[in-house]
Design an enzyme around this catalytic site. Structure first.
Site, PDB file in Angstrom:
ATOM      1  N   GLY A  29     -12.366  29.237  -8.096  1.00 40.98           N
ATOM      2  CA  GLY A  29     -11.493  29.247  -6.924  1.00 40.98           C
ATOM      3  C   GLY A  29     -11.367  27.875  -6.302  1.00 40.98           C
ATOM      4  O   GLY A  29     -11.744  26.878  -6.912  1.00 40.98           O
ATOM      5  N   ASN A  30     -10.796  27.819  -5.111  1.00 39.76           N
ATOM      6  CA  ASN A  30     -10.623  26.537  -4.430  1.00 39.76           C
ATOM      7  C   ASN A  30     -10.830  26.727  -2.921  1.00 39.76           C
ATOM      8  O   ASN A  30     -11.012  27.850  -2.447  1.00 39.76           O
ATOM      9  CB  ASN A  30      -9.240  25.953  -4.748  1.00 39.76           C
ATOM     10  CG  ASN A  30      -8.115  26.832  -4.258  1.00 39.76           C
ATOM     11  OD1 ASN A  30      -7.900  26.978  -3.066  1.00 39.76           O
ATOM     12  ND2 ASN A  30      -7.400  27.446  -5.199  1.00 39.76           N
ATOM     13  N   ARG A  31     -10.799  25.622  -2.190  1.00 42.05           N
ATOM     14  CA  ARG A  31     -11.167  25.636  -0.774  1.00 42.05           C
ATOM     15  C   ARG A  31     -10.022  25.945   0.182  1.00 42.05           C
ATOM     16  O   ARG A  31     -10.176  25.782   1.385  1.00 42.05           O
ATOM     17  CB  ARG A  31     -11.720  24.249  -0.380  1.00 42.05           C
ATOM     18  CG  ARG A  31     -12.999  23.864  -1.052  1.00 42.05           C
ATOM     19  CD  ARG A  31     -13.404  22.467  -0.584  1.00 42.05           C
ATOM     20  NE  ARG A  31     -14.534  21.943  -1.317  1.00 42.05           N
ATOM     21  CZ  ARG A  31     -15.802  22.236  -1.028  1.00 42.05           C
ATOM     22  NH1 ARG A  31     -16.092  23.026  -0.017  1.00 42.05           N
ATOM     23  NH2 ARG A  31     -16.770  21.707  -1.753  1.00 42.05           N
ATOM     24  N   SER A  32      -8.884  26.357  -0.307  1.00 35.17           N
ATOM     25  CA  SER A  32      -7.766  26.600   0.600  1.00 35.17           C
ATOM     26  C   SER A  32      -8.078  27.746   1.564  1.00 35.17           C
ATOM     27  O   SER A  32      -8.535  28.812   1.159  1.00 35.17           O
ATOM     28  CB  SER A  32      -6.508  26.943  -0.202  1.00 35.17           C
ATOM     29  OG  SER A  32      -5.467  27.250   0.686  1.00 35.17           O
ATOM     30  N   ALA A  96      -2.624  27.277  -2.773  1.00 35.80           N
ATOM     31  CA  ALA A  96      -3.279  26.429  -3.779  1.00 35.80           C
ATOM     32  C   ALA A  96      -3.503  27.306  -5.005  1.00 35.80           C
ATOM     33  O   ALA A  96      -4.270  28.270  -4.956  1.00 35.80           O
ATOM     34  CB  ALA A  96      -4.600  25.900  -3.238  1.00 35.80           C
TER      35      ALA A  96
END
Ligand code: C5P
Length: 221
Positions: A29-32, A96
């Site tokens: 995943g990502n930090r959005s 994102a």
């Protein structure tokens, strides 16, 4: 009070960050945080638009009067956007999106083997939803807006990305570990396919959202 320059318009917004499952308990995943997409949804609704917000893994309250479609993976995000796009006057891709996903999904939890080195993780490319929405407009005259997070050479990379994606507007943010992602404020420049360049000074994500709608409303006429 906000101008009602989006009255009678339907806007489609993606927010948050996609997750690509490795097994039932793990994902890439990502930090959005989704804050920019939600700010876009709130401000569009305040300006009179009908709003559909496709939200990937966000923990934010649904803005009043906004139709929220929750999704998790890039495949789900793409499905939800393609389904809603034919009704939209403008599509804004603030989410994102994971560029890659695991080549395989393990239906049972992946186990570590005693003393053995881990297996390398094989990845495959995800479809580029923004490029696809831009190339095949679901509706004549539909405006497509993308976001780009860049760490260096922001303008040059932004211009190249705008051309590559084929969208009408690209919001270019400079990011670092704490800048923009999850933050309340951001600084950006909005590049137009018509050559326009609109700097947005450091400030709340609501301000950037209003600038995006100013540019969209002017182009929708
Ligand atoms: O290529 P990059 O990830 O920097 O592009 C960012 C923009 O493209 C964002 O608007 C994002 O929502 C969109 N995107 C997409 N599908 C992908 C990757 C990014 O729609 N697979």
């Amino acid at each position: 009070d906000a101008p009602q320059d989006l009255a009678g318009r339907h806007v489609l917004i993606s927010a948050g960050g996609t997750r690509e499952a490795l097994d039932p308990v793990r994902f890439l995943g990502n930090r959005s945080s989704g804050k920019q997409g939600y700010a876009l949804a709130r401000t569009a609704a305040a300006r009179g638009a009908r709003v559909t917000l496709v939200a990937a893994n966000t923990a934010l309250a649904a803005p009043a009067g906004v139709d929220v479609v929750p999704v998790s993976s890039t495949a789900e995000l793409r499905e939800a956007l393609l389904a809603a796009a034919p009704e939209a006057d403008a599509v804004v891709m603030a989410a994102a999106v994971a560029d890659f996903r695991p080549a395989a999904y393990a239906t049972g939890k992946i186990k570590k083997k005693d003393d053995a080195e881990p297996e390398p993780l094989a990845l495959v490319r995800n479809p580029d939803i923004l490029a696809e929405l831009s190339a095949h407009r679901a509706r004549a005259g539909q405006l497509v807006v993308g976001f780009a997070a860049e760490t260096d050479d922001v303008l040059a990379h932004g211009r190249a990305k705008l051309a590559r994606k084929g969208c009408d507007l690209l919001v270019v943010n400079e990011v670092g570990e704490t800048k923009t992602f999850g933050a309340e404020s951001s600084e950006a420049v909005v590049l137009g396919a018509d050559g326009s360049e609109t700097p947005v000074p450091y400030g709340p994500k609501e301000g950037l959202a209003h600038t995006v709608w100013d540019l969209v409303a002017a182009r929708l006429g």
